[in-house]
Every structure is written in structure tokens, then in C-alpha cells.
Scaffold this active site. Structure first.
Site, PDB file in Angstrom:
ATOM      1  N   GLU A 221       0.831  -1.202   0.000  1.00 33.87           N
ATOM      2  CA  GLU A 221       0.000   0.000   0.000  1.00 33.87           C
ATOM      3  C   GLU A 221       0.865   1.251   0.000  1.00 33.87           C
ATOM      4  O   GLU A 221       1.938   1.263   0.593  1.00 33.87           O
ATOM      5  CB  GLU A 221      -0.897  -0.012   1.253  1.00 33.87           C
ATOM      6  CG  GLU A 221      -1.653  -1.326   1.386  1.00 33.87           C
ATOM      7  CD  GLU A 221      -2.408  -1.485   2.707  1.00 33.87           C
ATOM      8  OE1 GLU A 221      -2.666  -0.471   3.380  1.00 33.87           O
ATOM      9  OE2 GLU A 221      -2.741  -2.622   3.046  1.00 33.87           O
ATOM     10  N   GLU A 332      -9.845   5.728   3.062  1.00 32.55           N
ATOM     11  CA  GLU A 332     -10.232   4.940   4.237  1.00 32.55           C
ATOM     12  C   GLU A 332     -10.150   5.840   5.459  1.00 32.55           C
ATOM     13  O   GLU A 332      -9.214   6.629   5.581  1.00 32.55           O
ATOM     14  CB  GLU A 332      -9.272   3.758   4.388  1.00 32.55           C
ATOM     15  CG  GLU A 332      -9.414   3.009   5.711  1.00 32.55           C
ATOM     16  CD  GLU A 332      -8.451   1.813   5.819  1.00 32.55           C
ATOM     17  OE1 GLU A 332      -7.976   1.330   4.777  1.00 32.55           O
ATOM     18  OE2 GLU A 332      -8.198   1.389   6.944  1.00 32.55           O
TER      19      GLU A 332
END
Ligand SMILES: *[C@@H]1O[C@H](CO)[C@@H](O)[C@H](O)[C@H]1NC(C)=O
Ligand SMILES: *[C@@H]1O[C@H](CO)[C@@H](O)[C@H](O)[C@H]1NC(C)=O
Ligand SMILES: *[C@@H]1O[C@H](CO)[C@@H](O)[C@H](O)[C@H]1NC(C)=O
Length: 417
Positions: A221, A332
Site C-alpha cells: 500500500e 479509508e
């Protein structure tokens, strides 16, 4: 009768124990503090390698220029004899878009991180954000410092309805799956979303995923994040993450464990990105490319056009040692309210996709790397969000922006309790 005696001695035992514990509690908590302090010092010594030079950033960070062969990666037993790859053997082909790091033409391209205002690292060193004891003391435990919690990756293929209204992670993402992928790219609008509680965070990133969503999920990520718990402030910071077991024992943010091998002397993981977009004003974005080198098998990361940051060696992973099975791009947040309630922690710019450019945050030119090492527009892009009245996502495509989407929202509002 026997039962009665037993009962009485039980009570006596309780009284004695209580008295002993009253006198020992103070000493015990003193010992706990001392033990914690020792543990913090030991961990800091592991994380902070000897610096050739240190630079104080205006945001309070200290950036240590650490000799490239003394970086945290080489604490890993598998990397003891590793020869650092200074460049990837292959670079993905087909960069078809104008990749200027910022939408505004005024910005000097070298001002990507705030600490650059006060100096640069010499050749053969890498810049490492120094971890302070306060950073460790904010973590739930020294062991968990620098790690994401379990279940923080959205699985659009199987939504568990019971989880949707629990406190936890909320997403607004675009994704592709059903093929084999060898990398992903995106240009991400940079904002500084408001965080209501210090134990929450807001991030915007891409996920390169391998395996099922079980206990052995592999993930690489990269993106930007605001995380008061991790960094002690509300600044927007460049970050990476990796795990090979679904956020359990392996992996971490940035260089907070051994794994990622950095080769770049200019960009520090976890450092503040500068400047930040303003609502209705100048817009700034960063480009991130992560791809698998077909020769050595390592996963490389590039920031903007100019900075090849380094790589995750293939041996760190199981599924990703071969290829990725899903790519996700988006936002997120952690919502700490229970029972389906939300905090007002913002995602992206804190404004919904409907508002469009310079108001809502975007990802543009999202691309995947295919088996032949070509960058391509993704096919069959899906979207996912737990509760679109809190955080939403809307995709589109255009000649200039390729595949893009707007995403984010304010969290708690009249339509989102
Ligand atoms: C590293 O190299 C030394 C000497 O060649 C060898 O004995 C050792 O097993 C190697 N370690 C690893 C982890 O490959
Ligand atoms: C979650 O909570 C909201 C508001 O209380 C409600 O409208 C929604 O139906 C709930 N969703 C699920 C999946 O339980
Ligand atoms: C971060 O932002 C929150 C909410 O705006 C504020 O309450 C808090 O004091 C800020 N924290 C720091 C370290 O600046």
C-alpha cells in the site's frame, strides 16, 4: 459443617490477599513504568539507526540521513547478504499522460516534502523520519507501533452486513479484480482532512492485493495519510504499508520494521507532503507507481516522475511473490463511534464527489501494470463504499484524466448519523 469451614477460610484468604495487594499495587505500577521505559528505549535503538547527518524539519520532525547499508531493512535475517539493487531492471512501459507532480505550474518540482526547506541528505544515505519516545508512548503497545489493525482492507466481493454498522474502518474505493496484475499507478489529489479523535485516521492510497481475504492476505500500500496516533500531529504524510499475513505478525508502515529497501536519498517515508490543496483554490497531487520487476521479482515504488524510492523484496510475500489478484484505489477512515454512529472525521477533502474539481478529492489516471509490463487503463472498474451518505465515490473517464474518480465526504452529517 465442612462446607462452612471451607467458606470461612476462603473469606480469610480473600482478606489477606486484598491486604497484600493494596501494599504492592504502588510498587507494581512503578515497576511497570520502569519496564515500559526500558522497552521504549530498546525499541527506539532498534528503529533509529546511526545518522551521518540530521535535518530538523519545520514541522518538528527530525530526518536522519542513514547510510544506505545501515537501514532498518538489513535487520531482517534473510537480508544479511543482500546486494542492494540500485535501480529496477525494468520500468513499466506506456506512460501516456502528462505526469507533472502538481496541477499548479508555479510549484518548484523539488519541493515535495517540507523538510527539504532545511537541507538534503548526502549521496549513499537515505532519509529516515526519526521515531521519538512520544510516538511509541501513544501506541497501544510498543509491539503494535507502526502496524495497522486487522481487517483494515475493504473486501468489496463479500460484504459482511454485521460489520457495516460496527465501529471501524470506512472506505470509498474503486477496484479491479479477476485478472493477474503486476502493478498499479495513480495520481492522487492531496488534502489535509480533519480528524475528530486522535485514535482515528484518514488516508488515500492504492492497495496491491494477493490471495483471498483470509489470514494470509498479501498487501502493498502507498499514498498519503493523516494519523495523529502515528505521527503526533494532523499533517498529511507520505506513507507505505505492507503485510503478508493480513496485518497480523508481518509488515508495518514506512520503515518501521525491516522489509522495504530504500535506495532514494531525497524522499522520506512518513514525512509531511507540502503543499496541500485548498477548497476552491490551488490543487496539488502526487503520483505513485508500484510495479513488479519481471527480472528480480521485487516490487518497486516510484514517487512522482523523478523518485524511485526502493523496493519490497519478493521473499517477503507468498501470493505477491507471483502476482496480484486485485487492485484498489481510494480512501479509508477509522470511525471510533459504536452502533452505526459516525464521527466527523473527513475523507479526501471532506466534500462529496458531486462537488467536483477543486472541492472534492480525486484519483486520476488510475492504471494497472499487465503481464507484459505495460501500464494500461483498468477494465471493469467497480466501486465500493459501506455507507454512501457518509463517504462516497463516483468514477468517470476523459481524454486528459484517463480513468478517474472523485471520493470522500464529511462523515457525520444530516444523512449520516
Ligand atoms: C551469508 O553469507 C555467509 C558467508 O558466505 C553464509 O555463511 C551465510 O549462510 C549467508 N546467510 C544467508 C542468510 O544467506
Ligand atoms: C446501519 O445503520 C443505519 C442508520 O442507523 C441504517 O439505516 C442501516 O440500515 C444500517 N445498515 C445495516 C446493514 O444494518
Ligand atoms: C488535530 O486536529 C484536531 C481536530 O481538528 C484537534 O482537536 C487537535 O488538537 C489537532 N492535533 C494536533 C496535534 O494538532
Amino acid at each position: 459443617m465442612a462446607a462452612h469451614v471451607k467458606g470461612r477460610s476462603w473469606i480469610l484468604w480473600l482478606l489477606v490477599t486484598a491486604a497484600v495487594c493494596l501494599s504492592c499495587a504502588g510498587a507494581r505500577s512503578g515497576r511497570t513504568v520502569a519496564r515500559q521505559r526500558l522497552e521504549v528505549q530498546r525499541h527506539l535503538k532498534r528503529l533509529n539507526k546511526q545518522a551521518v547527518k540530521s535535518i530538523k524539519s519545520p514541522d518538528g520532525d527530525i530526518i536522519d540521513c542513514v547510510h544506505i547499508s545501515h537501514q532498518p531493512a538489513f535487520d531482517h535475517p534473510f537480508l544479511k547478504n543482500h546486494t542492494i539493487q540500485s535501480r529496477p531492471a525494468f520500468h513499466p512501459e506506456g506512460l501516456q499522460f502528462d505526469e507533472s507532480k502538481v496541477a499548479s505550474k508555479k510549484k518548484s518540482p523539488s519541493m515535495a516534502q517540507l523538510w527539504h526547506q532545511n537541507g538534503r541528505c548526502p549521496e549513499n544515505t537515505i532519509p529516515v523520519r526519526r521515531t521519538k519516545s512520544d510516538d511509541l508512548l501513544r501506541a497501544s503497545s510498543v509491539k503494535r507501533y507502526g502496524k495497522k489493525r486487522h481487517r483494515s482492507v475493504p473486501n468489496p466481493m463479500s460484504i459482511d452486513p454485521d460489520l457495516l454498522n460496527e465501529s471501524g474502518h470506512q472506505h470509498a474505493i474503486a477496484y479491479v479484480e479477476g485478472d493477474t496484475y503486476y502493478g498499479a499507478k495513480a495520481t492522487i489529489n492531496v488534502w489535509e482532512p480533519k480528524i475528530q479523535q486522535p485514535n482515528e485516521f484518514s488516508l488515500s492510497q492504492l492497495w496491491i492485493l494477493g490471495g483471498s481475504f483470509g489470514e494470509d492476505l498479501n498487501s502493498i500500500e502507498a499514498g498519503w495519510q493523516v494519523s495523529p496516533d502515528l505521527y503526533g500531529d494532523n499533517n498529511t504524510r507520505l506513507f507505505t504499508y505492507w503485510t503478508s499475513d493480513s496485518y497480523q505478525a508481518t509488515g508495518c508502515y514506512n520503515l518501521l520494521c525491516s522489509g522495504f529497501i530504500q535506495v532514494n536519498s531525497e524522499i522520506a517515508m512518513g514525512a509531511t507532503i507540502f503543499p496541500i490543496s485548498r477548497y476552491g483554490g490551488s490543487q496539488y497531487d502526487i503520483s505513485i507507481l508500484v510495479w513488479k520487476d519481471p527480472k528480480e521479482g521485487h516490487w518497486w515504488m516510484q514517487f512522482g516522475n523523478d523518485y524511485v524510492l526502493g523496493y519490497w523484496p519478493a521473499f517477503l510475500f507468498s501470493y505477491l511473490a507471483d502476482s496480484a489478484s486485485m487492485i484498489e484505489w481510494g480512501g479509508e477512515v477509522v470511525n471510533s463511534e459504536p452502533d452505526g454512529e459516525h464521527t466527523s472525521t473527513a475523507m479526501g477533502s471532506g466534500h462529496f464527489p458531486e462537488e467536483g474539481f477543486s472541492k472534492s478529492s480525486y484519483f486520476r489516471n488510475i492504471q494497472i501494470v499487465d503481464q507484459s509490463n505495460n501500464l494500461k487503463a483498468p477494465k471493469g472498474v467497480g466501486t465500493f463504499t459501506e455507507q454512501s451518505s457518509c463517504y462516497d465515490v463516483q468514477t468517470g473517464s476523459s481524454a486528459h484524466w484517463g480513468h478517474f474518480f472523485y471520493y470522500g465526504g464529511p462523515g457525520k452529517n444530516s444523512n449520516c448519523p
